[in-house]
Motif scaffolding. Structure first.
Motif, mmCIF file in Angstrom:
data_model
loop_
_atom_site.group_PDB
_atom_site.id
_atom_site.type_symbol
_atom_site.label_atom_id
_atom_site.label_comp_id
_atom_site.label_asym_id
_atom_site.label_seq_id
_atom_site.Cartn_x
_atom_site.Cartn_y
_atom_site.Cartn_z
ATOM 1 N N UNK A 1 -37.154 2.536 14.935
ATOM 2 C CA UNK A 1 -38.405 2.961 14.323
ATOM 3 C C UNK A 1 -38.430 2.541 12.864
ATOM 4 N N UNK A 2 -39.645 2.467 12.316
ATOM 5 C CA UNK A 2 -39.790 2.124 10.911
ATOM 6 C C UNK A 2 -40.399 0.749 10.708
ATOM 7 N N UNK A 3 -40.681 0.393 9.457
ATOM 8 C CA UNK A 3 -41.355 -0.880 9.154
ATOM 9 C C UNK A 3 -40.386 -2.056 9.078
ATOM 10 N N UNK A 4 -40.864 -3.231 9.463
ATOM 11 C CA UNK A 4 -40.136 -4.483 9.295
ATOM 12 C C UNK A 4 -41.104 -5.496 8.695
ATOM 13 N N UNK A 5 -40.756 -6.013 7.526
ATOM 14 C CA UNK A 5 -41.575 -7.059 6.892
ATOM 15 C C UNK A 5 -40.935 -8.410 7.191
ATOM 16 N N UNK A 6 -41.749 -9.329 7.728
ATOM 17 C CA UNK A 6 -41.235 -10.603 8.231
ATOM 18 C C UNK A 6 -41.830 -11.781 7.476
ATOM 19 N N UNK A 7 -40.997 -12.782 7.213
ATOM 20 C CA UNK A 7 -41.442 -14.056 6.668
ATOM 21 C C UNK A 7 -41.295 -15.123 7.746
ATOM 22 N N UNK A 8 -42.392 -15.820 8.074
ATOM 23 C CA UNK A 8 -42.392 -16.732 9.214
ATOM 24 C C UNK A 8 -42.988 -18.082 8.835
ATOM 25 N N UNK A 49 -43.263 -0.782 13.045
ATOM 26 C CA UNK A 49 -44.449 -1.476 12.533
ATOM 27 C C UNK A 49 -44.028 -2.811 11.941
ATOM 28 N N UNK A 50 -44.834 -3.849 12.187
ATOM 29 C CA UNK A 50 -44.515 -5.205 11.745
ATOM 30 C C UNK A 50 -45.547 -5.682 10.728
ATOM 31 N N UNK A 51 -45.053 -6.275 9.648
ATOM 32 C CA UNK A 51 -45.894 -6.895 8.623
ATOM 33 C C UNK A 51 -45.472 -8.356 8.536
ATOM 34 N N UNK A 52 -46.315 -9.287 9.031
ATOM 35 C CA UNK A 52 -45.945 -10.693 9.165
ATOM 36 C C UNK A 52 -46.601 -11.540 8.080
ATOM 37 N N UNK A 53 -45.804 -12.308 7.364
ATOM 38 C CA UNK A 53 -46.295 -13.226 6.334
ATOM 39 C C UNK A 53 -45.974 -14.649 6.780
ATOM 40 N N UNK A 54 -47.025 -15.430 7.093
ATOM 41 C CA UNK A 54 -46.846 -16.790 7.586
ATOM 42 C C UNK A 54 -47.010 -17.789 6.447
#
Length: 307
Positions: A91-98, A122-127
């Motif tokens: 559980x919890x947030x994951x910030x991703x760089x893609x 929760x996912x935060x995706x930065x492309x």
């Protein structure tokens, strides 16, 4: 004062060099961050930072305290990770760089599957194809497709991609088909600017050899260059995950396929300054299993701290 929270904020401010940057990253008022650090200094009876209008620097006491804070916070994170690992779900947030192409084509569907399987994450995706600073940008995990890792990188290898030199059947009919790598110098080339090169690499006698090319069109995005190749505007070289669909339906043709190009590693990159949370480890395992490209005999992790 929550001492652990204050220590956490102090570490972030020291790493980013700015109260405002930390406040923006966390979505809180700047005054919240400054009050916490000031309270920590009052508790310790020592100045940790010297603030000016232009910069923020650590005192000698602040530098020593920073290293101890990192150790303590990592131990706390490790203890919580051990407990979380015993629970039913992460559980919890994951910030991703893609990266753009690989991220959208291959990783995005997997991340949506992961989000559906673990609804408390929760996912935060930065492309973006630019190289991200994981610490400064608050990235928990980044996917990087590269020939070589940098010194001190913390990474897990997820798989391998292969570069392919391609052109449209129309272009080859008009300009001829290169037979050896050196022939590329006589053709219009479509160059990927983020590679930072003006040549195309091939493997000859176990070493990488660059073949100079004349770039007619340059772009920082591979999809644009492949579309230009489909229109017969030149030859280009890109990873299999970009060109394979075009090769399969005949819009592009692979050339110089008997001449090896350097392989690209697909890596999950991690920040160097913190313990890896359980939820991030679960995501890495999920991506490795889903991509199904484990490298036999290769170490699964480089400099990755154990939880």
């Amino acid at each position: 004062m929550d001492r652990l929270e204050a220590m956490h904020l102090f570490v972030r401010v020291a790493e980013l060099g700015s109260f405002a940057a930390v406040a923006q990253q966390l979505g809180v008022a700047r005054s919240v961050v400054t009050r916490q650090v000031a309270a920590l200094e009052a508790h310790l009876g020592s100045k940790l930072m010297v603030r000016s209008t232009r910069r923020l620097t650590l005192t000698s006491a602040g530098s020593a305290y920073l290293e101890k804070c990192r150790v303590i916070l990592n131990l706390v994170e490790a203890a919580e990770t051990d407990i979380a690992a015993e629970q039913a779900a992460p559980r919890g947030p994951i910030r991703l760089g893609l990266p753009l192409s690989f991220g959208v084509r291959r990783v995005a569907p997997l991340l949506l599957d992961f989000a559906a399987r673990y609804p408390e994450v929760s996912l935060d995706m930065d492309y973006s194809d630019r190289r991200m600073n994981l610490i400064e940008e608050g990235i928990d995990l980044a996917i990087r497709v590269t020939r070589q890792l940098g010194p001190g990188d913390v990474a897990r290898k997820l798989g391998t991609s292969h570069m392919k030199v391609v052109a449209s059947p129309d272009y080859l009919a008009r300009h001829g088909r290169p037979q050896v790598p050196a022939d590329l110098s006589d053709h219009a080339y479509l160059g990927y600017t983020l590679a930072g090169r003006s040549d195309v690499l091939f493997i000859q006698n176990g070493a990488s050899v660059g073949v100079p090319v004349r770039s007619r069109i340059n772009a920082s995005n591979g999809e644009v260059l492949v579309e230009a190749a489909v229109r017969g505007m030149g030859i280009t070289c890109h990873p299999d995950f970009i060109v394979d669909d075009y090769l399969a339906d005949g819009r592009l043709v692979q050339i110089l396929e008997n001449h090896a190009t350097p392989a690209l590693g697909i890596y999950a990159m991690l920040p160097t300054n913190r313990q890896v949370p359980h939820r991030v480890r679960v995501l890495m395992d999920f991506l490795a299993d889903s991509l199904g490209k484990h490298e036999p005999g290769a170490p699964a992790m480089a400099r990755l701290p154990k939880s």
